[in-house]
Design an enzyme around this catalytic site. Structure first.
Site, short mmCIF file in Angstrom:
data_model
loop_
_atom_site.label_atom_id
_atom_site.label_comp_id
_atom_site.label_asym_id
_atom_site.label_seq_id
_atom_site.Cartn_x
_atom_site.Cartn_y
_atom_site.Cartn_z
N ARG A 1 0.90 -1.36 0.04
CA ARG A 1 -0.06 0.07 -0.11
C ARG A 1 0.90 1.56 -0.05
O ARG A 1 1.72 1.42 0.99
CB ARG A 1 -0.88 -0.01 1.27
CG ARG A 1 -2.01 -1.03 1.40
CD ARG A 1 -2.78 -1.27 2.53
NE ARG A 1 -3.79 -2.14 2.09
CZ ARG A 1 -3.62 -3.55 2.33
NH1 ARG A 1 -2.32 -3.90 2.85
NH2 ARG A 1 -4.74 -4.36 2.09
N HIS B 1 1.89 -13.03 -5.87
CA HIS B 1 0.77 -13.17 -4.92
C HIS B 1 0.36 -14.48 -4.97
O HIS B 1 -1.12 -14.63 -4.96
CB HIS B 1 -0.38 -12.17 -5.28
CG HIS B 1 -0.77 -11.61 -3.91
ND1 HIS B 1 -1.91 -12.16 -3.23
CD2 HIS B 1 -0.62 -10.34 -3.24
CE1 HIS B 1 -2.21 -11.36 -2.28
NE2 HIS B 1 -1.40 -10.27 -2.29
N ASP C 1 -0.84 -10.25 8.15
CA ASP C 1 -0.77 -9.52 6.92
C ASP C 1 0.57 -8.39 7.13
O ASP C 1 0.17 -7.36 6.95
CB ASP C 1 -2.12 -8.81 6.63
CG ASP C 1 -2.28 -8.04 5.36
OD1 ASP C 1 -1.51 -8.21 4.54
OD2 ASP C 1 -3.28 -7.54 4.97
N GLU D 1 4.98 -13.06 0.22
CA GLU D 1 5.14 -11.94 -0.92
C GLU D 1 6.78 -11.38 -0.73
O GLU D 1 6.91 -10.43 0.20
CB GLU D 1 4.27 -10.94 -0.79
CG GLU D 1 2.96 -11.54 -1.08
CD GLU D 1 1.97 -10.26 -0.55
OE1 GLU D 1 1.85 -9.21 -1.06
OE2 GLU D 1 0.81 -10.75 0.25
N HIS E 1 -1.03 -2.50 -4.49
CA HIS E 1 -0.70 -3.35 -5.31
C HIS E 1 -0.46 -2.69 -6.87
O HIS E 1 -1.19 -3.54 -7.67
CB HIS E 1 -1.18 -4.87 -5.58
CG HIS E 1 -1.37 -5.55 -4.14
ND1 HIS E 1 -0.17 -5.28 -3.39
CD2 HIS E 1 -2.12 -6.40 -3.61
CE1 HIS E 1 -0.12 -6.37 -2.23
NE2 HIS E 1 -1.35 -6.89 -2.56
C1 FUC Z 1 -1.93 -8.63 0.46
C2 FUC Z 1 -2.18 -8.03 1.68
C3 FUC Z 1 -3.59 -7.08 1.35
C4 FUC Z 1 -4.49 -7.51 0.41
C5 FUC Z 1 -4.08 -8.30 -0.65
C6 FUC Z 1 -5.14 -9.16 -1.35
O1 FUC Z 1 -0.56 -8.56 0.00
O2 FUC Z 1 -1.36 -7.22 2.15
O3 FUC Z 1 -4.07 -6.84 2.79
O4 FUC Z 1 -5.59 -7.95 1.29
O5 FUC Z 1 -2.97 -9.10 -0.30
#
Ligand code: FUC
Length: 347
Positions: free
Chosen positions: A79, A178, A251, A312, A104
């Site tokens: 973010r 992701h 998270d 990630e 993202h």
């Molecule tokens: C992750 C999280 C976020 C989000 C996303 C889909 O990277 O950091 O909170 O929900 O993915």
């Protein structure tokens, strides 16, 4: 080693799916759309091959992939608070796509562009190179950026994602993937019983909007201490305000101490599957699918909260505000290089 291409027609879009298979029968499939990994098939301790990532049953659902299942993320993963940043004294405003914030890469991030794919096979690996260019000013960011992302599956049962990029102007960049891993196989159960071991002695505190506060917290005596291994369930059932505000789970951005061979080891006892992660990145967001609900149709059935864990590997946009965090600035004509290796085994 083998690489296969399947043309797809998805709601009027012409996509391709690629499947890389190694000599041991492991395979990874991905789309040119968003570089999305749709399945990853590995054996359990009894030699049973099953899928270990979350993927949609109907590929048109990837057009509205709010959870970013399997996708490449950029230009900046995570973010950017209030969708704004300053670089070399110039302030940039990005499109917001989560409240006031830019998440993202924004509404049209790298997760939703078509990548040009070239298959590359060698004697020891089966791979693909994904190319894309973002234009100067696109999605609000400065600099024309050329990306080259390699997906390689080796006969040592490693899946390597290697990211290279060059910008013609100073810019900010932090790429990741992701994928939601679930080592139980074919999404048999949630990841609550997955054990994670990670060499991170600090993590970044979040506020209620999941924006880093700038404080680095020690993991000692908290459920954020994964240095000796811990089940994901610990953070789900925790009263720690940091777990609560993340939607009862993790998270968070963990900073690696980089003092061991592997940065992260994830183990699932019943299947015996072990996933090792090694990266040149300074940190990793571990996200335990706290916002995934039961409304989505996946290859193996309905989705569920905690059905996967995202690992990630990345740097952090918090560095835009807090200079003591690992930077995401990429200088003009300098090489961005991120490499992450996922190794699969079963015991
Ligand atoms: C992750 C999280 C976020 C989000 C996303 C889909 O990277 O950091 O909170 O929900 O993915």
């Amino acid at each position: 080693m083998q690489a296969k291409t399947t043309p797809l027609s998805i709601d009027g879009h012409n996509w391709k799916e690629y499947t890389l298979t190694n000599n041991n029968g492991l395979s990874v499939s991905f789309l040119d759309f968003g570089g999305i990994i749709t399945s990853l098939i590995t054996p359990d301790k009894n030699g049973k091959f099953e899928n270990i990532v979350i993927g949609f049953d109907d590929y048109k659902d990837y057009l509205n992939n709010e959870n970013y299942f399997g996708a490449l993320i950029g230009r900046v993963s995570g973010r950017i608070a209030n969708s704004t940043f300053t670089l070399n004294g110039e302030t940039f405003q990005l499109p917001a796509n989560e409240g006031a914030h830019h998440l993202h890469g924004g509404p049209v991030g790298l997760h939703s562009v078509i990548w040009q794919v070239e298959l590359i096979e060698t004697a020891t690996s089966s791979g693909a190179v994904l190319y894309h260019t973002s234009l100067d000013g696109e999605a609000g960011y400065p600099g024309t950026v050329r990306y080259k992302v390699s997906y390689t599956l080796t006969n040592e049962d490693e899946f390597i994602i290697d990211y290279e990029a060059f910008s013609n102007k100073d810019t900010i960049l932090s790429l990741t993937n992701h994928s939601y891993f679930n080592l139980s196989g074919d999404l048999k159960e949630t990841v609550l019983n997955h054990e994670v071991k990670m060499n991170a002695s600090q993590f970044v505190e979040l506020d209620e909007e999941l924006i880093p506060t700038g404080r680095l917290l020690p993991v000692t005596d908290t459920v954020f201490d994964f240095t000796n291994g811990r089940k994901i369930a610990d953070g789900v059932h925790s009263d720690d305000p940091q777990n609560k505000l993340a939607g009862d789970g993790y998270d968070h951005f963990f900073l690696f101490d980089h003092n061991q061979t592997d940065n992260v080891i994830v183990t699932e006892e019943k299947s015996g599957r072990v996933l090792r992660v090694k990266t040149n990145q300074p940190a990793m967001v571990m996200y335990t699918a706290n916002s995934v609900d039961d409304s989505l149709k996946l290859k193996e059935g309905q989705s569920a909260k905690y059905l996967g864990v995202c690992l990630e590997t990345q740097s952090t946009p918090a560095s835009l505000k807090y200079p003591n965090f690992p930077s995401i600035t990429l200088r003009a004509n300098e090489k961005y290089h991120h490499t992450t290796t996922f190794s699969f085994s079963a015991q």
